[in-house]
Design a protein around this motif. Sequence first.
Motif, PDB file in Angstrom:
ATOM      1  N   GLY A 169       9.320 -41.860 -24.216  1.00  0.00           N
ATOM      2  CA  GLY A 169       8.223 -42.676 -23.513  1.00  0.00           C
ATOM      3  C   GLY A 169       6.968 -42.725 -24.355  1.00  0.00           C
ATOM      4  O   GLY A 169       6.801 -42.872 -25.498  1.00  0.00           O
ATOM      5  N   ARG A 170       5.879 -42.917 -23.839  1.00  0.00           N
ATOM      6  CA  ARG A 170       4.311 -43.026 -24.286  1.00  0.00           C
ATOM      7  C   ARG A 170       3.890 -42.229 -25.178  1.00  0.00           C
ATOM      8  O   ARG A 170       3.368 -42.504 -26.105  1.00  0.00           O
ATOM      9  CB  ARG A 170       3.591 -43.379 -23.128  1.00  0.00           C
ATOM     10  CG  ARG A 170       3.853 -44.606 -22.250  1.00  0.00           C
ATOM     11  CD  ARG A 170       2.420 -44.762 -21.364  1.00  0.00           C
ATOM     12  NE  ARG A 170       2.690 -43.647 -20.210  1.00  0.00           N
ATOM     13  CZ  ARG A 170       2.655 -44.135 -18.738  1.00  0.00           C
ATOM     14  NH1 ARG A 170       2.501 -45.643 -18.429  1.00  0.00           N
ATOM     15  NH2 ARG A 170       2.726 -43.493 -17.773  1.00  0.00           N
ATOM     16  N   GLY A 171       4.517 -40.849 -25.235  1.00  0.00           N
ATOM     17  CA  GLY A 171       3.882 -39.772 -26.262  1.00  0.00           C
ATOM     18  C   GLY A 171       4.680 -39.608 -27.377  1.00  0.00           C
ATOM     19  O   GLY A 171       4.363 -38.702 -28.105  1.00  0.00           O
ATOM     20  N   VAL A 172       5.851 -40.210 -27.496  1.00  0.00           N
ATOM     21  CA  VAL A 172       6.753 -40.036 -28.430  1.00  0.00           C
ATOM     22  C   VAL A 172       6.154 -40.044 -29.951  1.00  0.00           C
ATOM     23  O   VAL A 172       6.825 -39.200 -30.889  1.00  0.00           O
ATOM     24  CB  VAL A 172       7.992 -40.933 -28.419  1.00  0.00           C
ATOM     25  CG1 VAL A 172       7.695 -42.104 -28.867  1.00  0.00           C
ATOM     26  CG2 VAL A 172       9.257 -40.226 -29.163  1.00  0.00           C
ATOM     27  N   GLU A 173       5.138 -40.797 -30.067  1.00  0.00           N
ATOM     28  CA  GLU A 173       4.587 -40.773 -31.296  1.00  0.00           C
ATOM     29  C   GLU A 173       3.215 -39.986 -31.699  1.00  0.00           C
ATOM     30  O   GLU A 173       2.558 -40.142 -32.585  1.00  0.00           O
ATOM     31  CB  GLU A 173       3.958 -42.468 -31.782  1.00  0.00           C
ATOM     32  CG  GLU A 173       5.241 -43.323 -31.980  1.00  0.00           C
ATOM     33  CD  GLU A 173       4.800 -44.902 -31.933  1.00  0.00           C
ATOM     34  OE1 GLU A 173       3.639 -45.038 -31.890  1.00  0.00           O
ATOM     35  OE2 GLU A 173       5.777 -45.652 -32.222  1.00  0.00           O
ATOM     36  N   LYS A 174       3.034 -39.125 -30.518  1.00  0.00           N
ATOM     37  CA  LYS A 174       1.836 -38.285 -30.981  1.00  0.00           C
ATOM     38  C   LYS A 174       2.171 -36.652 -31.220  1.00  0.00           C
ATOM     39  O   LYS A 174       1.755 -35.851 -30.424  1.00  0.00           O
ATOM     40  CB  LYS A 174       1.224 -38.346 -29.376  1.00  0.00           C
ATOM     41  CG  LYS A 174       0.684 -39.833 -28.866  1.00  0.00           C
ATOM     42  CD  LYS A 174      -0.517 -39.920 -29.567  1.00  0.00           C
ATOM     43  CE  LYS A 174      -0.942 -41.386 -29.082  1.00  0.00           C
ATOM     44  NZ  LYS A 174      -1.481 -41.418 -27.767  1.00  0.00           N
ATOM     45  N   MET A 175       3.152 -36.719 -32.158  1.00  0.00           N
ATOM     46  CA  MET A 175       3.331 -35.620 -32.837  1.00  0.00           C
ATOM     47  C   MET A 175       3.855 -34.255 -31.532  1.00  0.00           C
ATOM     48  O   MET A 175       3.296 -33.438 -31.459  1.00  0.00           O
ATOM     49  CB  MET A 175       2.166 -34.838 -33.408  1.00  0.00           C
ATOM     50  CG  MET A 175       1.720 -35.703 -34.648  1.00  0.00           C
ATOM     51  SD  MET A 175       0.120 -35.017 -35.230  1.00  0.00           S
ATOM     52  CE  MET A 175       0.762 -33.417 -36.049  1.00  0.00           C
ATOM     53  N   PRO A 176       5.042 -34.796 -30.925  1.00  0.00           N
ATOM     54  CA  PRO A 176       5.587 -33.766 -30.050  1.00  0.00           C
ATOM     55  C   PRO A 176       5.848 -32.345 -30.546  1.00  0.00           C
ATOM     56  O   PRO A 176       6.543 -32.309 -31.638  1.00  0.00           O
ATOM     57  CB  PRO A 176       6.891 -34.443 -29.703  1.00  0.00           C
ATOM     58  CG  PRO A 176       6.847 -35.887 -29.799  1.00  0.00           C
ATOM     59  CD  PRO A 176       5.599 -35.875 -31.258  1.00  0.00           C
ATOM     60  N   GLY A 177       5.411 -31.323 -29.946  1.00  0.00           N
ATOM     61  CA  GLY A 177       5.560 -29.950 -30.339  1.00  0.00           C
ATOM     62  C   GLY A 177       4.791 -29.506 -31.530  1.00  0.00           C
ATOM     63  O   GLY A 177       5.122 -28.427 -31.974  1.00  0.00           O
ATOM     64  N   GLU A 178       3.924 -30.109 -32.290  1.00  0.00           N
ATOM     65  CA  GLU A 178       3.130 -29.899 -33.388  1.00  0.00           C
ATOM     66  C   GLU A 178       1.566 -29.927 -32.687  1.00  0.00           C
ATOM     67  O   GLU A 178       1.115 -30.869 -32.187  1.00  0.00           O
ATOM     68  CB  GLU A 178       3.245 -30.497 -34.479  1.00  0.00           C
ATOM     69  CG  GLU A 178       4.723 -30.787 -34.739  1.00  0.00           C
ATOM     70  CD  GLU A 178       5.035 -29.472 -35.490  1.00  0.00           C
ATOM     71  OE1 GLU A 178       4.235 -28.502 -35.792  1.00  0.00           O
ATOM     72  OE2 GLU A 178       6.333 -28.920 -35.338  1.00  0.00           O
TER      73      GLU A 178
END
Length: 385
Positions: free
Chosen positions: A143-152
């Motif tokens: 969704g919307r947050g997939v490009e916001k460095m998930p898990g980092e």
Amino acid sequence: MKTSQFQAGKFQSIHAYDYQYFLPESINHSFEIDSGNLQVQLEKSTRLLGELNAMARMVPNIDLFIMSFINNEATQSSKIEGTQTEIEDSFKKESDIKIEQKDDWLEVKLYIDAIKEAINKLDEIPISTRLIKQIHKTLLSSGRGVEKMPGEFRTSQNWIGGNNINTADFIPPHHDFVNELIGDLENFLHSQHPVPEIIKIAIIHYQFETIHPFLDGNGRVGRILIPLYLVSNNLLSKPLLYMSAFFETNKNSYYQKLMKVRVNNELLDWLLFFLKGVEQTAEHSIEILNEVLDLKTNLTQTIRGNTGNRANNNLKLLEKLFQMPYIRVEDVREQLEVSSATAKNIVDDLVRVEILEELTKNKRNRLFAFKPYLNLLKKPFPKYE
């Protein structure tokens, strides 16, 4: 350190840029309560939390009802971030969600997944940087947050409020400080400082929100840490206390009191607010749980008195409905392992006694809702006093 002497940190300029970020002080030290009001509120909050924990131990099949608390938390926490999903939608399958609502719905479902996954992982690893990053990775896995460095953790400056950094309400610490600050928070989390656990998680929540270590999803991660901490430190045996409804109902106060700690060192005011939230949330959770138990008792009597020789199967479905309050005949067939004809008869019985309500009015693939339960879960949260 006395709570009245707390120093939150300082605003610092960064060379060649026209803004100041906030650099918080370390929190890994003792905190001494030097306020009578705070001591009184701590006793109230601790007592209510104990009552909730005692109730959770006494209620048979408490796990049946935990999903309703988790779904409500996911809905309320996501509302703080601006989503429009209601608690009843959180129980629906994706195929039953309107296209324009799917992004919000997905955010809520990922929140539910993150909570459940984190609670399960507490048996393997303590609350730690590793677990915090895993929660974030799950939250932003789609969704919307997939490009916001998930898990980092972030490697650039972020900000809170405003359209850009120059109009921001608050600018968290420069990313070069994030690892050090989170390390300090983790050390405090596992320290043996003589700090009451509820006070400790209030300070941890404030500090995490101030560090804002991720590009996105910080508020949601910070709110998930609260029930995780209470369970991992044995204040609760089951994850039944979620504070997002309190924060959402009092959203302006929530943000203002966090900000006043940073600007004016008003830790006491934040602690009083947070502890009042624990008290009200525990009280609300006990009330809802009592009403759910009464509802289950009344509906069990209704089924036994009005559905004849199908009562046993109907009662089995009632148990399932507390975890999946939207259901189709095909779902009943799969869940109870009965024929399609039997499943239809069970659903028809529960419609007749007004436990289920048909929503679709279709001849095929009809959708039914457990309205008495869903209406109970929508009970409004009291305003902070």
